[in-house]
Design a protein around this motif. Sequence first.
Motif, PDB file in Angstrom:
ATOM      1  N   THR A 132     -39.921  98.063  13.742  1.00 53.93           N
ATOM      2  CA  THR A 132     -40.773  96.894  13.445  1.00 53.93           C
ATOM      3  C   THR A 132     -41.187  97.302  12.032  1.00 53.93           C
ATOM      4  O   THR A 132     -41.483  96.611  11.300  1.00 53.93           O
ATOM      5  N   GLY A 149     -47.148  92.621  19.756  1.00 54.27           N
ATOM      6  CA  GLY A 149     -47.001  93.338  20.704  1.00 54.27           C
ATOM      7  C   GLY A 149     -47.983  93.839  21.723  1.00 54.27           C
ATOM      8  O   GLY A 149     -47.704  94.963  22.468  1.00 54.27           O
ATOM      9  N   GLN A 150     -49.214  93.545  21.358  1.00 56.28           N
ATOM     10  CA  GLN A 150     -50.267  94.217  22.151  1.00 56.28           C
ATOM     11  C   GLN A 150     -50.433  93.578  23.439  1.00 56.28           C
ATOM     12  O   GLN A 150     -51.169  94.260  24.251  1.00 56.28           O
ATOM     13  N   GLU A 189     -50.194 105.283  26.927  1.00 56.35           N
ATOM     14  CA  GLU A 189     -49.167 104.282  26.701  1.00 56.35           C
ATOM     15  C   GLU A 189     -49.250 102.775  27.021  1.00 56.35           C
ATOM     16  O   GLU A 189     -48.236 101.956  27.408  1.00 56.35           O
ATOM     17  N   HIS A 190     -50.536 102.406  27.188  1.00 51.08           N
ATOM     18  CA  HIS A 190     -50.601 101.053  27.211  1.00 51.08           C
ATOM     19  C   HIS A 190     -51.622 100.265  26.232  1.00 51.08           C
ATOM     20  O   HIS A 190     -52.603  99.503  26.916  1.00 51.08           O
ATOM     21  N   PHE A 221     -43.236  99.245  17.761  1.00 54.71           N
ATOM     22  CA  PHE A 221     -41.969  99.931  17.843  1.00 54.71           C
ATOM     23  C   PHE A 221     -41.598 100.245  16.512  1.00 54.71           C
ATOM     24  O   PHE A 221     -41.975  99.881  15.372  1.00 54.71           O
ATOM     25  N   HIS A 237     -67.081  97.697  26.386  1.00 56.07           N
ATOM     26  CA  HIS A 237     -67.130  96.803  25.018  1.00 56.07           C
ATOM     27  C   HIS A 237     -65.563  96.650  24.719  1.00 56.07           C
ATOM     28  O   HIS A 237     -64.643  97.761  24.857  1.00 56.07           O
ATOM     29  N   ASN A 254     -42.123  89.831  13.181  1.00 54.66           N
ATOM     30  CA  ASN A 254     -42.956  90.539  12.088  1.00 54.66           C
ATOM     31  C   ASN A 254     -42.390  90.309  10.567  1.00 54.66           C
ATOM     32  O   ASN A 254     -43.174  90.649   9.637  1.00 54.66           O
ATOM     33  N   SER A 262     -65.047 102.406  19.581  1.00 59.07           N
ATOM     34  CA  SER A 262     -65.021 101.806  21.133  1.00 59.07           C
ATOM     35  C   SER A 262     -63.592 101.743  21.632  1.00 59.07           C
ATOM     36  O   SER A 262     -63.320 101.738  23.025  1.00 59.07           O
ATOM     37  N   GLY A 263     -62.561 101.655  20.848  1.00 58.98           N
ATOM     38  CA  GLY A 263     -61.032 101.664  21.359  1.00 58.98           C
ATOM     39  C   GLY A 263     -60.421 103.017  21.578  1.00 58.98           C
ATOM     40  O   GLY A 263     -59.453 103.322  21.841  1.00 58.98           O
ATOM     41  N   LEU A 300     -48.032 101.025  20.810  1.00 58.27           N
ATOM     42  CA  LEU A 300     -47.706  99.557  21.077  1.00 58.27           C
ATOM     43  C   LEU A 300     -47.121  99.151  19.821  1.00 58.27           C
ATOM     44  O   LEU A 300     -47.375  97.857  19.371  1.00 58.27           O
ATOM     45  N   ARG A 305     -52.397 101.162  17.238  1.00 58.21           N
ATOM     46  CA  ARG A 305     -51.604 101.948  18.473  1.00 58.21           C
ATOM     47  C   ARG A 305     -50.200 102.249  18.178  1.00 58.21           C
ATOM     48  O   ARG A 305     -49.357 101.281  18.153  1.00 58.21           O
ATOM     49  N   GLY A 353     -64.542  88.565  17.732  1.00 53.16           N
ATOM     50  CA  GLY A 353     -65.168  89.878  17.954  1.00 53.16           C
ATOM     51  C   GLY A 353     -65.214  90.414  19.288  1.00 53.16           C
ATOM     52  O   GLY A 353     -65.809  91.592  19.590  1.00 53.16           O
ATOM     53  N   HIS A 386     -60.436  95.789  20.951  1.00 50.23           N
ATOM     54  CA  HIS A 386     -61.032  96.707  19.888  1.00 50.23           C
ATOM     55  C   HIS A 386     -60.444  96.603  18.757  1.00 50.23           C
ATOM     56  O   HIS A 386     -59.539  95.951  18.397  1.00 50.23           O
ATOM     57  N   PRO A 387     -61.179  96.748  17.704  1.00 50.74           N
ATOM     58  CA  PRO A 387     -60.465  96.510  16.264  1.00 50.74           C
ATOM     59  C   PRO A 387     -59.356  97.028  16.152  1.00 50.74           C
ATOM     60  O   PRO A 387     -58.392  96.475  15.332  1.00 50.74           O
ATOM     61  N   VAL A 388     -59.048  98.205  16.428  1.00 50.33           N
ATOM     62  CA  VAL A 388     -57.545  98.692  16.110  1.00 50.33           C
ATOM     63  C   VAL A 388     -56.539  97.806  16.755  1.00 50.33           C
ATOM     64  O   VAL A 388     -55.484  97.601  16.334  1.00 50.33           O
ATOM     65  N   VAL A 389     -56.613  97.202  18.036  1.00 47.28           N
ATOM     66  CA  VAL A 389     -55.819  96.378  18.581  1.00 47.28           C
ATOM     67  C   VAL A 389     -55.722  94.856  17.942  1.00 47.28           C
ATOM     68  O   VAL A 389     -54.861  94.322  17.653  1.00 47.28           O
ATOM     69  N   ARG A 390     -57.108  94.579  17.442  1.00 42.72           N
ATOM     70  CA  ARG A 390     -56.995  93.473  16.500  1.00 42.72           C
ATOM     71  C   ARG A 390     -56.064  93.339  15.341  1.00 42.72           C
ATOM     72  O   ARG A 390     -56.095  92.502  14.383  1.00 42.72           O
ATOM     73  N   ASN A 391     -55.965  94.622  14.753  1.00 42.46           N
ATOM     74  CA  ASN A 391     -55.145  94.920  13.453  1.00 42.46           C
ATOM     75  C   ASN A 391     -53.608  94.698  13.641  1.00 42.46           C
ATOM     76  O   ASN A 391     -52.951  94.122  12.768  1.00 42.46           O
ATOM     77  N   ARG A 392     -53.174  94.442  14.958  1.00 38.93           N
ATOM     78  CA  ARG A 392     -51.986  94.139  15.111  1.00 38.93           C
ATOM     79  C   ARG A 392     -51.640  92.968  15.947  1.00 38.93           C
ATOM     80  O   ARG A 392     -50.887  91.921  15.685  1.00 38.93           O
ATOM     81  N   PRO A 433     -55.506 101.412  10.827  1.00 39.75           N
ATOM     82  CA  PRO A 433     -55.385 102.120  12.067  1.00 39.75           C
ATOM     83  C   PRO A 433     -54.882 101.041  12.998  1.00 39.75           C
ATOM     84  O   PRO A 433     -55.066 100.002  13.187  1.00 39.75           O
ATOM     85  N   ILE A 484     -45.843  94.851  24.785  1.00 40.43           N
ATOM     86  CA  ILE A 484     -45.219  96.120  24.785  1.00 40.43           C
ATOM     87  C   ILE A 484     -46.027  96.848  25.932  1.00 40.43           C
ATOM     88  O   ILE A 484     -45.122  97.487  26.596  1.00 40.43           O
ATOM     89  N   PRO A 485     -47.299  96.738  26.326  1.00 37.91           N
ATOM     90  CA  PRO A 485     -47.868  97.318  27.438  1.00 37.91           C
ATOM     91  C   PRO A 485     -47.021  96.880  28.754  1.00 37.91           C
ATOM     92  O   PRO A 485     -46.483  97.555  29.619  1.00 37.91           O
TER      93      PRO A 485
END
Lengths: 310, 161
Positions: free
Chosen positions: B70, A34-35, B45-46, B67, A211, A55, B134-135, B65, B62, A99, A103-109, B60, A38-39
């Motif tokens: 889910t 969804g990264q 919200e994006h 539902f 970054h 999922n 960084s995010g 992003l 978002r 890498g 960002h790491p948090v987006v990479r978690n999903r 962690p 969803i945006p």
Amino acid sequence: MKPPPFDYHAPRSVAEALDVLAAEGERAKVLAGGQSLIPLLNMRLAAPGHLVDINRLTGLAGVEVEPDGVRIGALARHAEVERSEPAAAAQPLLRQALGLVAHPVVRNRGTVVGSLVHADPAAELPAVLTLLGGSVRLARRGGPGTPAAGSSTAQDVAAGGSFVVRDVAAGEFFTGPLESAAGPGELAVSAFFPALPPRSGTAFREVARRHGDYALAGVAALVVLDDDLRITSAAVACVSAGPVPLLVDVTGECGHRPPASAGWAGAARAVQDRAEPEDDIHATAGYRRHLIGVLAERALRDAAREALNG
Amino acid sequence: MAERTHDITLVVNGTVRRAAVPGRRLLSDCLRHDLGLTGTHVGCEHGVCGCCTVLLDGEPVRSCLTFAVTVDGREITTVEGLADGERMSPVQRAFAECHGLQCGFCTPGFLCTVTALLRDNPVPTDEEVLEGISGNLCRCTGYQNIVKAVHRAAEIMAEES
Ligand SMILES: Cc1cc2nc3c(=O)[nH]c(=O)nc-3n(C[C@H](O)[C@H](O)[C@H](O)COP(=O)(O)OP(=O)(O)OC[C@H]3O[C@@H](n4cnc5c(N)ncnc54)[C@H](O)[C@@H]3O)c2cc1C
Ligand code: FES
Ligand code: FES
């Protein structure tokens, strides 16, 4: 900034997911991490009637290291693949590129396969798949199918239902900006990244405004040496250099020479000449072309150094 | 036609919570509007600003992003769940001590991100801290005090363990 309404489906098996995708055709979209999707929904740039959430298909979460490469299931997250030591040992370019993905948090999903299907010309993984000559495995309802032995889809066939599986090579998979060969009714079940050949090295170099942002330009390189440690093959795949990842073979420009005396500058110019970058608010096409040359030379030199050390 | 809803169960900060949500309900909105937990903030919200970051089974993510449907059945930790009763967590105390916040809008996201970062890497280098946060965007502090707060939190955690 809220998503439009859609019918939500949460299949428990690949067969069930393919049924919904077959029934709804163009009206349905797959939801993986969804990264990216969803945006688009939040900004109302997409409004699919049906969302098929994969999922719960935990059978697709595998990262399997085979002798000839790494097979990454559709539910494997960027972070899991990045952390996998066996995957990094078999194909170091995966970790080098991951890498740089968000960002790491987006990479978690976010998922590796989702990034390939999304086919953003600024994304790293499509360039990696293109450079390595990998493929994406697509499944759809139909029959009688011949799924590859041992794949999770083969087990699913046993669980009921037949479906057709096809492997699409990277060169045919990316068809345009945000366009891939995955058609309506199809689910990408996995992607295959070939292993690093002996005496070879890889590198990924990019420039981003901040970054973790999408790169203004980026270059992945693969250099292969022979027993005398001379270059036998050198190639790059570029990000943000056109509508799809740009693959350029620079073996000729580098010359059959040891890395220390190879024609890196000529190779970089050849890559620059082939690039078709675009202007946008972040950078001009001219600046992007300049970056592509600089990054191509750096990536090739670094890949050659890895090949010598490896 | 009324939009179809889905009954979901989330374990939020250790408490079982139920809600009936349409498929399109973002986890951030579910937490804030359905469950009344307004500590989780929503900026862009994006996926860019990071202030909606919560922990999903400890990792962690978002919440803008994701539902809510889910993550039915999963465990969520929000900023409201970081403290131990009345006592703020080491990360929260370090942010207060080092002036790691001014307006506080970005803070819930930083606190959740840093809590997971220090759990996985109890003694991060400056570079690892910068990569880790960084995010997350902050419009007030200029980040220097946030970086100091992360190192201070690591110290507090080491002292108290
Ligand atoms: C702030 C931010 C920064 C980012 N920066 C970068 C970056 O620098 N580089 C980069 O590469 N990416 C970046 N991304 C995108 C991120 O890598 C996404 O995770 C990735 O592009 C899509 O993966 P996903 O699993 O989230 O897919 P989703 O968002 O779930 O899906 C994306 C698209 O692919 C389709 N799809 C997904 N999986 C399948 C499947 N198995 N079969 C068929 N169709 C499928 C969906 O229908 C949708 O159209 C960024 C994202 C954010 C929010
Ligand atoms: S509100 Fe989720 S990242 Fe900005
Ligand atoms: S403290 Fe105001 S945005 Fe960070």
